[in-house]
Write an enzyme that holds these catalytic residues in place. Structure first.
Site, short mmCIF file in Angstrom:
data_model
loop_
_atom_site.label_atom_id
_atom_site.label_comp_id
_atom_site.label_asym_id
_atom_site.label_seq_id
_atom_site.Cartn_x
_atom_site.Cartn_y
_atom_site.Cartn_z
N HIS A 1 -7.86 0.34 -6.51
CA HIS A 1 -7.16 -0.37 -5.43
C HIS A 1 -5.69 0.01 -5.47
O HIS A 1 -5.10 0.07 -6.55
CB HIS A 1 -7.30 -1.89 -5.59
CG HIS A 1 -8.71 -2.35 -5.55
ND1 HIS A 1 -9.40 -2.51 -4.36
CD2 HIS A 1 -9.59 -2.64 -6.55
CE1 HIS A 1 -10.63 -2.89 -4.63
NE2 HIS A 1 -10.78 -2.96 -5.95
N MET A 2 -5.12 0.23 -4.31
CA MET A 2 -3.70 0.56 -4.22
C MET A 2 -2.85 -0.63 -4.66
O MET A 2 -1.88 -0.47 -5.38
CB MET A 2 -3.33 0.95 -2.79
CG MET A 2 -4.06 2.17 -2.26
SD MET A 2 -3.24 3.69 -2.61
CE MET A 2 -2.07 3.75 -1.28
N HIS B 1 -14.73 -7.99 -2.54
CA HIS B 1 -14.77 -9.40 -2.87
C HIS B 1 -16.06 -10.12 -2.46
O HIS B 1 -16.26 -11.26 -2.87
CB HIS B 1 -13.56 -10.09 -2.24
CG HIS B 1 -12.31 -9.30 -2.43
ND1 HIS B 1 -11.74 -9.10 -3.68
CD2 HIS B 1 -11.54 -8.61 -1.56
CE1 HIS B 1 -10.68 -8.33 -3.55
NE2 HIS B 1 -10.53 -8.02 -2.28
N TYR C 1 0.79 -1.24 0.00
CA TYR C 1 0.00 0.00 0.00
C TYR C 1 0.82 1.28 0.00
O TYR C 1 0.25 2.37 -0.03
CB TYR C 1 -0.94 0.01 1.21
CG TYR C 1 -1.84 -1.20 1.28
CD1 TYR C 1 -2.90 -1.34 0.40
CD2 TYR C 1 -1.60 -2.22 2.19
CE1 TYR C 1 -3.72 -2.46 0.44
CE2 TYR C 1 -2.42 -3.34 2.23
CZ TYR C 1 -3.47 -3.46 1.36
OH TYR C 1 -4.28 -4.56 1.39
N ASN D 1 -12.82 2.85 -3.55
CA ASN D 1 -11.95 1.75 -3.14
C ASN D 1 -12.71 1.05 -2.02
O ASN D 1 -12.70 1.50 -0.88
CB ASN D 1 -10.60 2.25 -2.64
CG ASN D 1 -9.67 1.11 -2.25
OD1 ASN D 1 -10.10 -0.02 -2.05
ND2 ASN D 1 -8.39 1.43 -2.13
N ARG E 1 -8.95 -12.67 -3.49
CA ARG E 1 -8.96 -11.25 -3.86
C ARG E 1 -9.09 -11.03 -5.37
O ARG E 1 -9.24 -9.90 -5.83
CB ARG E 1 -7.71 -10.55 -3.37
CG ARG E 1 -7.61 -10.49 -1.86
CD ARG E 1 -6.40 -9.64 -1.45
NE ARG E 1 -6.04 -9.86 -0.07
CZ ARG E 1 -6.59 -9.23 0.97
NH1 ARG E 1 -7.55 -8.34 0.78
NH2 ARG E 1 -6.17 -9.50 2.18
#
Length: 149
Positions: free
Chosen positions: A101-102, A81, A22, A75, A112
């Site tokens: 998403h980072m 999920h 991240y 985000n 994921r």
């Protein structure tokens, strides 16, 4: 033009989460970068984070009812999920939604790899750290301008 940025569960912990996934950016720094880019693009950026799925869905409902945003950048964090409730709320919208998403969710654990949000989003950007947000905002603004939302 106004964009609502929604940060989901655990994202208030940016800057404290594993930097390899991240980066070191805090949520406050991400929001500041988004607002700065928004000013450059001539767009007002409103940011909201919650660890409560109900609060995030409430923000989506507010936008739907009040027509208070022209697009949503989201985000969802782990809700990506499995949150069909979040997906259903986003599906009601007539404005564009971009998922970001980072980390690259497709290069992580198998659970994921699936996003229940992706089918109701205009597109998804992942794996570029803070640039996922910035690229997402640019794409969303372009989509809003193109569709006249």
């Amino acid at each position: 033009m106004k964009v609502l940025v929604l940060h989901g569960v655990n994202l208030n912990m940016f800057g404290k989460r594993p930097s390899g996934l991240y980066g070191n950016w805090t949520l406050k720094e991400i929001d500041e970068a988004l607002r700065e880019l928004g000013r450059e693009l001539g767009v007002e950026v409103e940011c909201f984070q919650s660890n409560s799925e109900a609060e995030i869905i409430g923000q989506i409902h507010r936008v739907h009812v009040e027509k208070s945003a022209d697009g949503i950048l989201i985000n969802p964090g782990a809700w990506t999920h499995y949150s069909y409730a979040l997906r259903d709320a986003l599906e009601m919208l007539t404005i564009p939604v971009v998922e970001v998403h980072m980390s690259n969710i497709h290069a992580r654990e198998p659970f994921r790899h699936v996003s229940v949000i992706a089918p109701v989003a205009k597109g998804q950007i992942s794996g570029f750290g803070i640039n996922s947000y910035l690229l997402g905002l640019r794409a969303l603004v372009e989509e809003i301008r193109k569709t006249g939302s």
